[in-house]
Enzyme design. Structure first.
Site, PDB file in Angstrom:
ATOM      1  N   TYR A 115       0.827  -1.201   0.000  1.00 17.17           N
ATOM      2  CA  TYR A 115       0.000   0.000   0.000  1.00 17.17           C
ATOM      3  C   TYR A 115       0.870   1.262   0.000  1.00 17.17           C
ATOM      4  O   TYR A 115       0.474   2.295   0.514  1.00 17.17           O
ATOM      5  CB  TYR A 115      -0.910   0.024   1.240  1.00 17.17           C
ATOM      6  N   LYS A 160       6.303 -13.775   3.671  1.00 17.31           N
ATOM      7  CA  LYS A 160       6.509 -14.593   2.478  1.00 17.31           C
ATOM      8  C   LYS A 160       7.968 -14.405   2.045  1.00 17.31           C
ATOM      9  O   LYS A 160       8.273 -14.057   0.901  1.00 17.31           O
ATOM     10  CB  LYS A 160       5.512 -14.133   1.404  1.00 17.31           C
ATOM     11  N   ASP A 191       0.777 -18.025   3.645  1.00 18.96           N
ATOM     12  CA  ASP A 191      -0.254 -18.891   3.047  1.00 18.96           C
ATOM     13  C   ASP A 191      -0.570 -20.075   3.963  1.00 18.96           C
ATOM     14  O   ASP A 191      -1.741 -20.355   4.260  1.00 18.96           O
ATOM     15  CB  ASP A 191       0.156 -19.349   1.628  1.00 18.96           C
ATOM     16  N   ASP A 215      -4.548  -7.545   5.885  1.00 21.86           N
ATOM     17  CA  ASP A 215      -5.892  -7.240   5.379  1.00 21.86           C
ATOM     18  C   ASP A 215      -6.631  -8.532   5.060  1.00 21.86           C
ATOM     19  O   ASP A 215      -7.755  -8.763   5.509  1.00 21.86           O
ATOM     20  CB  ASP A 215      -5.750  -6.358   4.119  1.00 21.86           C
ATOM     21  N   ASP A 219      -9.884 -10.721   7.273  1.00 24.03           N
ATOM     22  CA  ASP A 219     -11.192 -11.137   6.729  1.00 24.03           C
ATOM     23  C   ASP A 219     -11.346 -12.655   6.860  1.00 24.03           C
ATOM     24  O   ASP A 219     -12.393 -13.152   7.275  1.00 24.03           O
ATOM     25  CB  ASP A 219     -11.321 -10.757   5.243  1.00 24.03           C
TER      26      ASP A 219
HETATM   27  C1  IPM Z   1      -9.830  -2.686   5.222  1.00 31.29           C
HETATM   28  C2  IPM Z   1     -10.120  -2.422   3.768  1.00 31.29           C
HETATM   29  C3  IPM Z   1      -9.201  -1.355   3.200  1.00 31.29           C
HETATM   30  C4  IPM Z   1      -7.808  -1.939   3.257  1.00 31.29           C
HETATM   31  C5  IPM Z   1      -9.520  -0.893   1.792  1.00 31.29           C
HETATM   32  C6  IPM Z   1     -10.931  -0.441   1.645  1.00 31.29           C
HETATM   33  C7  IPM Z   1      -8.597   0.187   1.366  1.00 31.29           C
HETATM   34  O1  IPM Z   1     -10.090  -3.588   3.030  1.00 31.29           O
HETATM   35  O2  IPM Z   1      -9.885  -1.752   6.024  1.00 31.29           O
HETATM   36  O3  IPM Z   1      -9.602  -3.839   5.571  1.00 31.29           O
HETATM   37  O4  IPM Z   1      -7.391  -2.652   2.344  1.00 31.29           O
HETATM   38  O5  IPM Z   1      -7.141  -1.685   4.239  1.00 31.29           O
HETATM   39 MN    MN Z   2     -10.015  -5.377   4.299  1.00 31.61          MN
END
Ligand code: IPM
Ligand code: MN
Ligand code: NAD
Length: 321
Positions: A115, A160, A191, A215, A219
């Site tokens: 990023y 990685k 991974d 990130d 999730d």
């Molecule tokens: C998060 C989101 C953000 C990220 C995006 C929307 C830029 O996915 O906060 O997890 O990748 O950090």
């Molecule tokens: Mn995210």
């Protein structure tokens, strides 16, 4: 007296944040809450999703409660949440995943890595530079180490380094800091770690990793607790802090009063802990647990409660204690 900036943002941010705000207001009627409008909706109205003025407003707050913003995948649109994280130098993204028999804290580096923002389109080739620095790695692993020490736990370094030179630096800096601090640690390829985290969540405590891996991992790990509707996060820097659900603006369910506000409520609890009110944080957590155990749940958890109705039930618990 604390001043809290409230950014609802876009989509379900506009539904779940009011619930979280009510919980904070109930616990702290003396706090001042002030709205800050940013996001895609703001861009549609004004052509600018977030101006310097809004960044300055956020900097005046003791903490920011943030919903989510829509980031359309357009070439020239800059993600507002990334801009804010960078502008406020919120380098540590803490993403707890806590359930029956496991208590994991994902510590995601939040300002560099893939990023970096250093990228370009050139005809049929597009590049993004993955930047890992010693200073960036040191400060994130030191945050992770402090958490390990507080929790009397251990550290897993996710990387990685078998493929990416940038992660050789990340792994080596993390390893050397962990050795210096005398904590228990190990490292794993990201991974394999992602699968193992799902298969053996109890084996993990604090996990530190780079930006995009954190990130994705957060999730994925939310699967362990029932999905994105339940996963909170904190973005912490040396001067500022912002609290937001892990999820996004969820346009597929926005405006229907079905979004789960638990992630936003838990983010509000993290905000209170940060401001030193651990008791208030526990009251939100305990109220949530009671409501969920009464079978009051939103649709993602198999229930039929609406966002607002779920919020009302949590509010009743908080106030009726
Ligand atoms: C998060 C989101 C953000 C990220 C995006 C929307 C830029 O996915 O906060 O997890 O990748 O950090
Ligand atoms: Mn995210
Ligand atoms: P998302 O997290 O918004 O949604 C993913 C899936 O999870 C969707 O099916 C959604 O309905 C569901 N979901 C998410 N939160 C929920 C909740 N509270 N209750 C019930 N279900 C929930 O991710 P996406 O669909 O990939 O992205 C949508 C938009 O959000 C994009 O523009 C993306 O860039 C943005 N986004 C913003 C942030 C942020 O502002 N911090 C974070 C992630 C994504």
């Amino acid at each position: 007296m604390k001043r809290i900036a409230v950014v609802e943002g876009d989509g379900i941010g506009r539904e779940v944040i009011p619930v979280a705000r009510r919980a904070l207001e109930a616990l702290h009627p003396e706090y001042e809450f002030f709205p800050v409008e940013v996001g895609y909706g703001k861009w549609e109205q004004t052509g600018c999703p977030c101006a310097d003025r809004e960044i300055d407003e956020l900097k005046t707050a003791d903490a920011v409660l943030f919903g989510a913003v829509t980031t359309p995948p357009m070439k020239d649109y800059q993600s507002v949440v990334l801009r804010i994280r960078k502008a406020l130098d919120l380098y540590a993204n803490l993403r707890p995943v806590k359930g029956n028999g496991f208590d994991i804290m994902i510590v995601r580096e939040n300002t560099e890595g893939l990023y970096s923002g250093i990228e370009e389109f050139f005809h049929d080739r597009a590049t993004t530079l993955r930047v890992v620095t010693r200073a960036g790695s040191e400060r994130i692993v030191r945050s992770a180490i402090r958490l390990v020490q507080e929790r009397k736990g251990h550290l897993t370094i996710g990387h990685k380094a078998n493929v990416l030179k940038s992660d050789v630096l990340f792994r080596d800096v993390c390893t050397s800091e962990a050795k210096k601090a005398g904590i228990v640690f190990n490292d794993r390829f990201i991974d394999a770690l992602a699968l193992d985290l799902l298969q053996h969540p109890a084996a993990y405590d604090v996990v530190v990793t780079t930006n995009i891996f954190g990130d994705i991992l957060s999730d994925v790990a939310s699967y362990l607790v029932g999905g994105l509707g339940l996963a909170p996060s904190a973005n912490i820097g040396d001067r500022y802090a912002l609290f937001e659900p892990v999820h996004g603006s969820a346009p597929d369910i926005a405006g229907k009063n079905i979004a789960n506000p638990v992630a936003a409520l838990r983010s509000a609890a993290m905000l209170l802990s940060y401001l030193g009110d651990r008791n208030g944080a526990s009251r939100i957590e305990a109220s949530l647990e009671r409501v969920l155990s009464q079978g009051i749940r939103t649709r993602d958890l198999g229930g039929s409660a609406g966002t607002r109705e779920f919020g009302d039930a949590v509010l009743r618990e908080i106030c009726g204690e």
